[in-house]
Design a protein around this motif. Structure first.
Motif, PDB file in Angstrom:
ATOM      1  N   GLY A 257      10.692  -0.568  -1.138  1.00 44.98           N
ATOM      2  CA  GLY A 257       9.765   0.504  -1.486  1.00 44.98           C
ATOM      3  C   GLY A 257       9.447   0.528  -2.962  1.00 44.98           C
ATOM      4  O   GLY A 257       8.293   0.789  -3.357  1.00 44.98           O
ATOM      5  N   SER A 258      10.429   0.261  -3.809  1.00 45.47           N
ATOM      6  CA  SER A 258      10.196   0.213  -5.260  1.00 45.47           C
ATOM      7  C   SER A 258       9.222  -0.907  -5.600  1.00 45.47           C
ATOM      8  O   SER A 258       8.336  -0.755  -6.451  1.00 45.47           O
TER       9      SER A 258
ATOM     10  N   LEU B 214       5.309  -0.523  -7.173  1.00 46.97           N
ATOM     11  CA  LEU B 214       4.917  -1.254  -8.370  1.00 46.97           C
ATOM     12  C   LEU B 214       3.712  -2.159  -8.081  1.00 46.97           C
ATOM     13  O   LEU B 214       2.814  -2.298  -8.908  1.00 46.97           O
ATOM     14  N   LYS B 215       3.703  -2.763  -6.895  1.00 47.56           N
ATOM     15  CA  LYS B 215       2.606  -3.650  -6.513  1.00 47.56           C
ATOM     16  C   LYS B 215       1.301  -2.885  -6.364  1.00 47.56           C
ATOM     17  O   LYS B 215       0.222  -3.376  -6.741  1.00 47.56           O
ATOM     18  N   LYS B 216       1.355  -1.687  -5.828  1.00 47.02           N
ATOM     19  CA  LYS B 216       0.157  -0.865  -5.686  1.00 47.02           C
ATOM     20  C   LYS B 216      -0.369  -0.438  -7.050  1.00 47.02           C
ATOM     21  O   LYS B 216      -1.580  -0.287  -7.246  1.00 47.02           O
TER      22      LYS B 216
ATOM     23  N   PHE C 104       0.103  -2.210  -9.875  1.00 45.24           N
ATOM     24  CA  PHE C 104      -0.378  -3.415 -10.557  1.00 45.24           C
ATOM     25  C   PHE C 104      -0.683  -4.492  -9.508  1.00 45.24           C
ATOM     26  O   PHE C 104       0.060  -5.466  -9.362  1.00 45.24           O
ATOM     27  N   PRO C 105      -1.765  -4.326  -8.758  1.00 50.20           N
ATOM     28  CA  PRO C 105      -2.056  -5.223  -7.634  1.00 50.20           C
ATOM     29  C   PRO C 105      -2.308  -6.677  -8.029  1.00 50.20           C
ATOM     30  O   PRO C 105      -2.118  -7.575  -7.208  1.00 50.20           O
ATOM     31  N   LYS C 106      -2.733  -6.915  -9.250  1.00 46.35           N
ATOM     32  CA  LYS C 106      -3.059  -8.276  -9.670  1.00 46.35           C
ATOM     33  C   LYS C 106      -1.863  -9.017 -10.263  1.00 46.35           C
ATOM     34  O   LYS C 106      -1.939 -10.219 -10.522  1.00 46.35           O
ATOM     35  N   GLU C 107      -0.781  -8.320 -10.475  1.00 46.86           N
ATOM     36  CA  GLU C 107       0.413  -8.940 -11.045  1.00 46.86           C
ATOM     37  C   GLU C 107       1.170  -9.729  -9.978  1.00 46.86           C
ATOM     38  O   GLU C 107       1.254  -9.316  -8.822  1.00 46.86           O
ATOM     39  N   ALA C 108       1.712 -10.866 -10.384  1.00 41.68           N
ATOM     40  CA  ALA C 108       2.539 -11.669  -9.479  1.00 41.68           C
ATOM     41  C   ALA C 108       3.980 -11.175  -9.562  1.00 41.68           C
ATOM     42  O   ALA C 108       4.687 -11.464 -10.534  1.00 41.68           O
ATOM     43  N   LEU C 109       4.397 -10.436  -8.572  1.00 40.76           N
ATOM     44  CA  LEU C 109       5.738  -9.854  -8.567  1.00 40.76           C
ATOM     45  C   LEU C 109       6.621 -10.609  -7.581  1.00 40.76           C
ATOM     46  O   LEU C 109       6.316 -10.653  -6.381  1.00 40.76           O
ATOM     47  N   GLU C 110       7.675 -11.193  -8.084  1.00 44.18           N
ATOM     48  CA  GLU C 110       8.580 -11.979  -7.242  1.00 44.18           C
ATOM     49  C   GLU C 110       9.963 -11.325  -7.243  1.00 44.18           C
ATOM     50  O   GLU C 110      10.807 -11.635  -8.076  1.00 44.18           O
ATOM     51  N   TRP C 111      10.165 -10.432  -6.318  1.00 42.84           N
ATOM     52  CA  TRP C 111      11.425  -9.695  -6.256  1.00 42.84           C
ATOM     53  C   TRP C 111      12.385 -10.330  -5.255  1.00 42.84           C
ATOM     54  O   TRP C 111      11.979 -10.868  -4.230  1.00 42.84           O
TER      55      TRP C 111
END
Length: 264
Positions: free
Chosen positions: A110-111, A115-117, A119-126
């Motif tokens: 959920g966190s 964060l993705k919502k 910053f939708p254009k950021e590549a987030l690799e969790w």
């Protein structure tokens, strides 16, 4: 004569009743189920996001031993293991208020989704991963090792080891005072061995060769393992040295610790 016959009959009746009662108890004892032994069986949990993602989707993987058997022993062990995982796997300023592994994974994912919502254009690799195993189990001790890795952005993730020590009879989590006869004496001994391994002469500051002990004073690590061949003192990354230096280890054979350890 009749008086003596009556007394004899009563005595025989009492004796017979006693035998019957004893025989009944013997049968009950034979039918009674043996006490349930404490058991630890690994259980796995996995979760990922429901949001669209490409190659590296965020994921959570948890594998931990779950105790079953006598209560409250099993429950005490399970609560301690869960709370330790909860202290490891979170994003933000403090651990989530989850009460089980499914809720914990949902909070972590959920966190990410929040964060993705934002910053939708950021590549987030969790990623979050915890693997726990029982590395030693005796009549006096259960030692569970937790390997963990979390990555929520940045130059690198954070990984390390945790050691949980339990009394198998009660499920009580051991503190160092519970496993050492002489904690101060053992600390002095461990410092001598540590200095010897890293070529730090007596009297020379412990941090003189680049270590980062608080107040320049040797201390035991937060993590101690009861290995097959000795006691392993394990300093995680950042505990006494930089990230580049990595973790530090010191293995002390049990044969040298007879006067310090209460059990092994």
């Amino acid at each position: 004569m009749k008086h003596y016959i009556t007394i004899a009959f009563i005595a025989l009746l009492i004796t017979g009743c006693g035998k019957d009662k004893k025989g009944t108890n013997d049968i009950e004892d034979m039918d009674a189920e043996p006490p349930v032994a404490l058991a630890l069986e690994t259980k796995q949990y996995k979760a990922t996001t429901s949001l669209p993602c490409k190659d590296k989707c965020p994921k959570v993987e948890i594998a931990v031993p779950v105790a079953t058997g006598p209560q409250p022993t099993a429950d005490s062990i399970n609560k301690k293991v869960f709370n330790t995982v909860r202290e490891i796997m979170y994003y933000g300023e403090r651990p989530y208020e989850a009460t089980n592994y499914d809720d914990l994974m949902a909070s972590f994912i959920g966190s990410y989704e929040e964060l993705k919502k934002e910053f939708p254009k950021e590549a987030l690799e969790w990623e979050g991963k915890v693997t726990a195993n029982v590395i030693r189990k005796t009549d006096s001790l259960i030692n569970i090792e937790l390997k963990h890795y979390t990555y929520t952005g940045g130059a690198h993730g954070y990984e390390g080891l945790r050691s949980l020590l339990f009394d198998p009879a009660t499920g009580h989590a051991f503190a160092y005072r519970d496993i050492f006869n002489d904690l101060n004496g053992f600390t002095d001994y461990a410092e001598k061995r540590f200095r010897g391994k890293h070529n730090i002469p007596d009297g020379q500051p412990i941090n003189s060769t680049g270590f980062m002990f608080e107040d320049d004073t040797f201390k035991l690590p937060n993590t101690i393992f009861f290995m097959e061949d000795g006691l392993l003192l394990y300093y995680n990354t950042y505990e006494i040295s930089s990230y580049a230096e990595g973790p530090k280890e010191l293995l002390l054979p049990y044969s040298e610790l007879t006067e310090y350890l209460k059990f092994k």
